[in-house]
Design a protein around this motif. Sequence first.
Motif, mmCIF file in Angstrom:
data_model
loop_
_atom_site.group_PDB
_atom_site.id
_atom_site.type_symbol
_atom_site.label_atom_id
_atom_site.label_comp_id
_atom_site.label_asym_id
_atom_site.label_seq_id
_atom_site.Cartn_x
_atom_site.Cartn_y
_atom_site.Cartn_z
ATOM 1 N N ALA A 34 -20.711 -8.037 -12.270
ATOM 2 C CA ALA A 34 -21.473 -9.038 -11.300
ATOM 3 C C ALA A 34 -22.053 -10.001 -12.191
ATOM 4 N N LEU A 35 -22.849 -9.446 -13.012
ATOM 5 C CA LEU A 35 -23.681 -10.319 -13.943
ATOM 6 C C LEU A 35 -22.614 -11.403 -14.689
ATOM 7 N N ALA A 36 -21.700 -11.063 -15.235
ATOM 8 C CA ALA A 36 -20.790 -11.852 -15.989
ATOM 9 C C ALA A 36 -20.452 -12.986 -15.249
ATOM 10 N N GLY A 37 -20.121 -12.595 -14.006
ATOM 11 C CA GLY A 37 -19.910 -13.834 -12.924
ATOM 12 C C GLY A 37 -20.904 -14.487 -12.290
ATOM 13 N N GLY A 38 -22.091 -14.327 -12.791
ATOM 14 C CA GLY A 38 -23.420 -15.082 -12.330
ATOM 15 C C GLY A 38 -24.026 -14.570 -11.273
ATOM 16 N N GLY A 245 -6.842 -4.006 -1.613
ATOM 17 C CA GLY A 245 -8.332 -4.303 -2.212
ATOM 18 C C GLY A 245 -7.932 -4.654 -3.532
ATOM 19 N N VAL A 246 -8.970 -6.112 -3.790
ATOM 20 C CA VAL A 246 -8.946 -6.837 -5.077
ATOM 21 C C VAL A 246 -10.005 -6.820 -5.616
ATOM 22 N N PRO A 247 -10.151 -6.882 -6.952
ATOM 23 C CA PRO A 247 -11.656 -7.085 -7.526
ATOM 24 C C PRO A 247 -11.861 -8.804 -7.370
ATOM 25 N N GLY A 248 -13.125 -9.117 -7.639
ATOM 26 C CA GLY A 248 -13.512 -10.445 -7.447
ATOM 27 C C GLY A 248 -14.816 -10.942 -7.948
ATOM 28 N N LEU A 249 -15.865 -10.108 -8.513
ATOM 29 C CA LEU A 249 -17.016 -10.116 -9.023
ATOM 30 C C LEU A 249 -16.802 -11.388 -9.908
ATOM 31 N N GLU A 250 -15.910 -11.360 -11.040
ATOM 32 C CA GLU A 250 -16.337 -12.116 -12.056
ATOM 33 C C GLU A 250 -15.326 -13.526 -11.954
ATOM 34 N N THR A 251 -14.622 -13.566 -10.886
ATOM 35 C CA THR A 251 -13.686 -14.807 -10.496
ATOM 36 C C THR A 251 -14.377 -15.630 -9.345
ATOM 37 N N SER A 252 -15.181 -15.107 -8.813
ATOM 38 C CA SER A 252 -15.520 -15.729 -7.415
ATOM 39 C C SER A 252 -16.239 -17.311 -7.859
ATOM 40 N N LEU A 253 -17.385 -17.139 -8.627
ATOM 41 C CA LEU A 253 -17.959 -18.415 -8.937
ATOM 42 C C LEU A 253 -17.035 -19.352 -9.899
ATOM 43 N N PRO A 254 -16.493 -18.885 -10.804
ATOM 44 C CA PRO A 254 -15.357 -19.865 -11.359
ATOM 45 C C PRO A 254 -14.495 -20.477 -10.330
ATOM 46 N N VAL A 335 -27.192 -12.167 -19.739
ATOM 47 C CA VAL A 335 -25.846 -12.539 -20.244
ATOM 48 C C VAL A 335 -26.185 -13.813 -21.065
ATOM 49 N N GLU A 336 -25.462 -13.586 -22.317
ATOM 50 C CA GLU A 336 -25.638 -14.474 -23.499
ATOM 51 C C GLU A 336 -24.236 -14.822 -24.059
ATOM 52 N N ASP A 337 -23.908 -16.156 -24.015
ATOM 53 C CA ASP A 337 -22.483 -16.179 -24.633
ATOM 54 C C ASP A 337 -21.214 -15.315 -23.900
ATOM 55 N N GLY A 338 -21.557 -15.297 -22.662
ATOM 56 C CA GLY A 338 -20.606 -14.544 -22.193
ATOM 57 C C GLY A 338 -20.672 -13.125 -22.298
ATOM 58 N N GLU A 339 -21.530 -12.580 -22.950
ATOM 59 C CA GLU A 339 -21.859 -11.063 -23.243
ATOM 60 C C GLU A 339 -22.887 -10.293 -22.312
ATOM 61 N N VAL A 340 -22.610 -9.311 -21.738
ATOM 62 C CA VAL A 340 -23.543 -8.862 -20.975
ATOM 63 C C VAL A 340 -24.436 -7.903 -21.762
ATOM 64 N N LEU A 341 -25.832 -8.209 -21.531
ATOM 65 C CA LEU A 341 -26.879 -7.481 -22.306
ATOM 66 C C LEU A 341 -27.593 -6.578 -21.531
ATOM 67 N N ALA A 342 -27.596 -6.651 -19.968
ATOM 68 C CA ALA A 342 -28.481 -5.780 -19.587
ATOM 69 C C ALA A 342 -27.937 -4.477 -19.334
#
Length: 353
Positions: A34-38, A245-254, A335-342
């Motif tokens: 989710a975080l990686a997808g904003g 069912g399909v995943p979508g958290l990382e692709t929704s905003l893009p 998230v920094e430079d696409g890396e999840v820090l949380a």
Amino acid sequence: MPDLILPGLIDVHTHLRVPGGAHKETFATGTAAALAGGITMVLAMPNTNPPLTTPEAMEMARSAAVVDARCDVGLYAGAAPEDIQQLPELAASAVALKIYLNDTFGKLRVDDLPALVACFNLWPREKPIALHAERQSVAVAIGLAAIYDRPIHIAHVSRREEIELIADAKGRGLPVTCEVAPHHLFLSAEDAPRLGALGDMRPVLGTPDDVAALWAHINDTVDCIATDHAPHTLLEKRAAEPPPGVPGLETSLPLMLAAVQDGRLTVERLTALMHDNPRRIFNLPQQPDTTVEVDMTPWVIPAGGWRTKCGWTPFAGLTAGGRVRRVVLRGRAVVEDGEVLAAPGSGRVINGM
Ligand code: DOR
Ligand code: ZN
């Protein structure tokens, strides 16, 4: 300087699979995706195993979320005829109620009218009711909103006849809201043969005419973009009877940013669909000092390299309009430079109002 700064996005329809499906996704992996997808807040669906229809199951999900969530999480309670009397008790730890009127993954379903009416009588009026409703069930859902004079939210609308009925209901002042999933906007039944099980979900992909109708109503009738992130492993998808069912958290905003790039959506409207309306409809708390920094360079969605535990996407090969570079949640870079820090456990579990 980022090309665009958005508020933390809210996904009101996420399947995180705990309890019972940790091999598909966990609160830790799903909220990293989710975080990686904003997305800084997700509402997790109750069709787990056991489903979230009892206080005991609800507590299993809640305690796992407390330990594992990297972004904020709210839980849906589920409606099951045999557990219907427990709804008032479930409401204390849930953001909303989910009622399944049509078939999907898992056994949660309300088929009989007395159980359905009981949902509307027992669930607290200040907490929303969301329904999985397809075809005629959409009319049933709208009828209940009218009879009991309380808001309903219709999940993943996918067909012309459904969005047009919802537009009519809204036009008559009925308290109905709805969401559309990116897969119903960016894929159609024409992609289904190419994708096989990777393009199978409930509701199924619509015709190109259905897709056109959803886009035609994106500025007036659609209230939210919701992912319906529904991870299943590739092994399960390649089995004889693959789960939908399909995943979508990382692709929704893009993907939605591709619509901004080609002029189908303004940034203001995207913000309404992915933040303002979800927050208002589900009475969700504000996340202060929370922003998503976006790079608007188009990119081609790859097949792999995802944070979701299932590791695949049905959107591989499509061109996205931008990507998340940095996410700040309550003043901390997550998230920094696409890396999840949380870290797991740094997200909050919310109960709604
Ligand atoms: O295709 C779907 N899969 N649609 C849903 O509504 C549920 C989901 C799941 O849980 O896998
Ligand atoms: Zn779903």
